[in-house]
Write an enzyme that holds these catalytic residues in place. Structure first.
Site, short mmCIF file in Angstrom:
data_model
loop_
_atom_site.label_atom_id
_atom_site.label_comp_id
_atom_site.label_asym_id
_atom_site.label_seq_id
_atom_site.Cartn_x
_atom_site.Cartn_y
_atom_site.Cartn_z
N HIS A 297 7.35 -11.16 -1.66
CA HIS A 297 7.02 -9.91 -0.97
C HIS A 297 5.50 -9.75 -0.92
CE1 HIS A 297 6.73 -5.72 0.13
NE2 HIS A 297 6.09 -5.47 -0.99
N GLY A 299 3.01 -7.71 -1.11
CA GLY A 299 2.56 -6.36 -1.42
C GLY A 299 1.09 -6.15 -1.12
N ARG A 301 -2.76 -8.87 -0.26
CA ARG A 301 -3.34 -10.22 -0.34
C ARG A 301 -3.60 -10.63 -1.77
NH1 ARG A 301 -9.41 -11.12 0.55
NH2 ARG A 301 -9.17 -10.70 -1.68
N ASN A 330 2.66 -4.46 5.15
CA ASN A 330 3.67 -4.24 4.13
C ASN A 330 4.64 -3.17 4.61
OD1 ASN A 330 5.18 -3.49 1.86
ND2 ASN A 330 3.45 -3.63 0.45
#
Length: 402
Positions: A297, A299, A301, A330
């Protein structure tokens, strides 16, 4: 019993946010301190995002409203509507995304009848209404009114995993079950200007999107399935309860996204993976980079940088996550399903294509899973995964916060 993802489809609103243009508008808001203005530029420029999507059509310079609530293009001001106003828009616009993604996932299974759907699991943390999205999907798609409906609300970015895990359990309990899982998030509803670093970071990262999957263990499904659901695990890190949170305020939902979160993930990601990989000792004995695909995922970089470095992964293994972040930002719970879809649409390679997947959320909660990509995944009907394919309306200036 083997449980499969038969289809996986995605959807985004039509209005596109251009990151550099959103940055400029956000940085020009009155009331920003010198530090706040500097943080806006730094957060937006370092986010590794080019484009995002929003369900708030008003956030375009071309759109004119008699009574603007979010953005006034005449003055260039971002406005601050109440939580009630934002949530009313969620009820209307989230329904569209829930239904669009769900319909696409079902349409991708021509061998199934709508009345074959036995369970429906919906997911969102960016708004509330009742009758909820589960009800709306049943009505709009014409599913059996007796379908078993479940809604996972306010869990955050990791919530697709509990939804898929629940679908797997339903199918293991009933071999004839067909479960429709739908995640939809409108993070951009909660945008506002602020000098608060957490709010600025959220403004630079978050966006809107939806994803849906059909999950089943029915006999013969493996002939058309995209992916096998193998294992799921949940871990709570020993620290970080206050570092990531999601609260309801008077003017939208408020994100707590501390800058220490990437460091917490860096410190505890190996421990979070241990119980998952212990389910398959042959995987646990290998270097992490030997697992072919990593659906992380995105969230942010810095989170992807920490995962890549700590696990010794190659740059190529993080391409799906970084590409989703670059093109979509995101989108909370839906995002990891975009990453998985990116992997499934890659050309097949020799041998088993295992996927190790992770998502992070409030708590700090780490959800992990192991999947197997199947040979026929690449032949599935492609969803709208490229912003260029959608020719959406460009938004000149705005950024979602969640």
């Amino acid at each position: 019993m083997t449980v499969y993802v038969r289809s996986l489809e995605t959807a985004v609103p039509k209005t596109m946010l251009i990151q550099s243009e959103a940055r400029d508008v956000f940085a020009a808001q009155p009331g920003l301190s010198r530090l706040g203005s500097r943080l806006v530029n730094t957060c937006f420029d370092s986010a590794a995002i080019d484009t995002r999507f929003t369900a708030v059509e008003e956030l375009t310079n071309e759109f004119r409203a008699d009574d603007p609530q979010f953005y006034d293009p005449a003055t260039g001001l971002l406005l601050n509507p109440s939580t009630k106003v934002r949530n009313e828009i969620f009820g209307r616009e989230a329904t569209k995304l829930f239904v669009e993604a769900a319909r696409s996932a079902v349409d991708a299974c021509p061998e199934l009848n709508l009345l074959d759907i036995t369970h429906l699991v919906t997911v969102s943390c960016t708004g509330f209404f009742n009758p909820g999205p589960d009800y709306k999907i049943v009505r709009e798609l014409g599913l059996d009114p007796a379908v078993q409906r479940y809604h996972l609300g306010f869990m955050g970015c990791y919530a697709a995993f509990p939804a898929l895990r629940a679908a797997k359990l339903f199918c293991e309990a009933d071999p004839n079950a067909v479960v429709l899982v739908v995640c939809a998030e409108l993070c951009s509803l909660h945008v506002r200007t602020s000098n608060d670093p957490d709010t600025i970071m959220g403004s630079a990262l978050f966006a809107d999107g939806a994803a849906a999957a059909v999950v089943t263990a029915r006999q013969g499904t493996e002939e058309h399935a995209l992916m096998r659901l193998d294992h799921f695990e949940t871990v709570l890190t020993p620290v970080g309860e206050d570092a990531m949170a999601w609260n309801i305020g008077d003017h939208g939902f408020e994100m707590v996204l501390g800058n220490y979160v990437p460091h917490i993930i860096d410190d505890h990601i190996v421990g979070a993976l241990d119980p998952l990989l212990a389910r398959e000792p042959e995987l646990a004995a290998l270097p992490y980079s030997s697992i072919r695909h990593w659906a992380i995922h995105p969230g942010g970089r810095s989170i992807l940088d920490k995962v890549e470095s700590r696990l010794g992964l190659t740059q190529e293994q993080l391409v799906p996550a970084r590409e989703v972040l670059r093109n979509y930002g995101n989108m909370s719970s839906a995002t990891v399903l975009f990453v998985i879809k990116h992997i499934l649409e890659q050309d097949p390679e020799p041998g088993d294509e295992r996927i190790c997947s992770m998502a992070f959320g409030p708590g700090l909660t780490v959800e992990t899973a192991v999947f197997t990509k199947l040979r026929q995944a690449r032949t599935a009907r492609p969803a709208r995964t490229s912003p260029a394919e959608q020719a959406p309306e460009r938004l000149p200036a705005e950024a979602p916060v969640a």
